[in-house]
Scaffold this motif. Sequence first.
Motif, PDB file in Angstrom:
ATOM      1  N   VAL A 276       0.917  -1.040  -0.035  1.00 14.63           N
ATOM      2  CA  VAL A 276      -0.295   0.132   0.456  1.00 14.63           C
ATOM      3  C   VAL A 276       1.155   1.251  -0.359  1.00 14.63           C
ATOM      4  N   ALA A 277       1.583   0.972   0.569  1.00 14.79           N
ATOM      5  CA  ALA A 277       2.699   2.622   1.329  1.00 14.79           C
ATOM      6  C   ALA A 277       3.395   2.743  -0.574  1.00 14.79           C
ATOM      7  N   LEU A 278       3.988   1.231  -1.334  1.00 16.41           N
ATOM      8  CA  LEU A 278       4.720   2.033  -2.123  1.00 16.41           C
ATOM      9  C   LEU A 278       4.086   1.920  -3.451  1.00 16.41           C
ATOM     10  N   LEU A 279       3.009   1.671  -3.687  1.00 16.62           N
ATOM     11  CA  LEU A 279       1.693   1.195  -4.951  1.00 16.62           C
ATOM     12  C   LEU A 279       0.322   2.193  -4.102  1.00 16.62           C
ATOM     13  N   VAL A 289      -5.820  -3.657  -1.558  1.00 12.31           N
ATOM     14  CA  VAL A 289      -6.018  -5.050   0.194  1.00 12.31           C
ATOM     15  C   VAL A 289      -6.920  -5.909  -0.268  1.00 12.31           C
ATOM     16  N   ALA A 290      -7.816  -5.491  -1.642  1.00  8.99           N
ATOM     17  CA  ALA A 290      -8.523  -7.083  -2.104  1.00  8.99           C
ATOM     18  C   ALA A 290      -7.376  -7.718  -2.527  1.00  8.99           C
ATOM     19  N   GLY A 291      -7.131  -7.613  -3.890  1.00  7.95           N
ATOM     20  CA  GLY A 291      -5.406  -8.615  -4.254  1.00  7.95           C
ATOM     21  C   GLY A 291      -4.810  -9.152  -3.350  1.00  7.95           C
ATOM     22  N   LEU A 292      -4.150  -8.242  -2.270  1.00  6.47           N
ATOM     23  CA  LEU A 292      -3.400  -9.090  -1.148  1.00  6.47           C
ATOM     24  C   LEU A 292      -4.228 -10.683  -0.276  1.00  6.47           C
TER      25      LEU A 292
END
Length: 328
Positions: A276-279, A289-292
């Motif tokens: 989340v921080a980088l993308l 978050v859903a993909g992860l």
Amino acid sequence: MNRAETHAPAHANSSGKPHWSRWKRPLTMLFFLMLIVLFATLAQRIEWNEVFDNLADFKVRTLIIASGLTLVSFLVYACFDLIGRTYIRQNLTWKQILPVGIISYAFNLNLSAWVGGIAMRYRLYSRLGVSKSNIAKILGLSLATNWFGYMVIAGAVFSSGLVRMPPGWKLSSSALQGVGVLLLLLSAGYLAACRFAKRREWAIRGIEIDLPSLRMAVLQLALGALNWSLMAAVIFTLLPGKLDYPLVLGVLLISAIAGVITHIPAGLGVLEAVFVALLQHEASRGSLVAGLLAYRAIYFILPLLIALVMYLLVEAKAKSLRISRKPK
């Protein structure tokens, strides 16, 4: 612990322990508290309705592709132990080795290297008649294959400048490129040692370590790098389509180091925080978050359930063999 530490005078520390050990536990607790605060802050910034909507929108085809890539990744990782069979020169079949590798990897990912990588391997390989010293060699070669592949592929990705660090981070983009160059140099040094080193054997705490041949080292490089590439491919399949694969791969490689530093089983929360921080400037937080979450379900939880069944079957088979061999 080295000899200087073991022979230190008793008056150096009245408790008989190094001074830093007094602070180890409170500092560790403080570090985990900081992580909890970080994850709580991250959770507050995420639109969870968007997360659930993205999870509901996953196509069956996408989930099948991610599952297929996961299966290939686990088979590749299990092949690390096939190299180990050649390394220890013991007559084991691939049908015996692949289940051990798959079970160990699944437990390793979810329950830490001590449970999966070490304890599970020792138990399963000892049932196959492998000595403790040879089990240690297989484990060592598997770890070396994993991280050698990591160094090569991370060195290539980081040094290329494909991953740009956000402004304000302590590690700048140029510093990350420097890390990549260093990793490539270390990888080249390992290959050179495998090719030219005259001394091929060492003994560490009674365990003999043989430097592999150049051919075996190249095979380690290929399998290790392929496995990291497949892990990134699973995540790439589940993240928003506008993200580039090399970028996803680079972020995964950065999150892997963060997971190792924190020692949190499965890197729980660390992977999500880094992605989340980088993308977040490339895609919405909810879609990331859903993909992860889908990645954790497909790459971590589902294989663990399958590996648990496999392990119970192995134990049941071993128990039946013991009963049949008992004198009547």
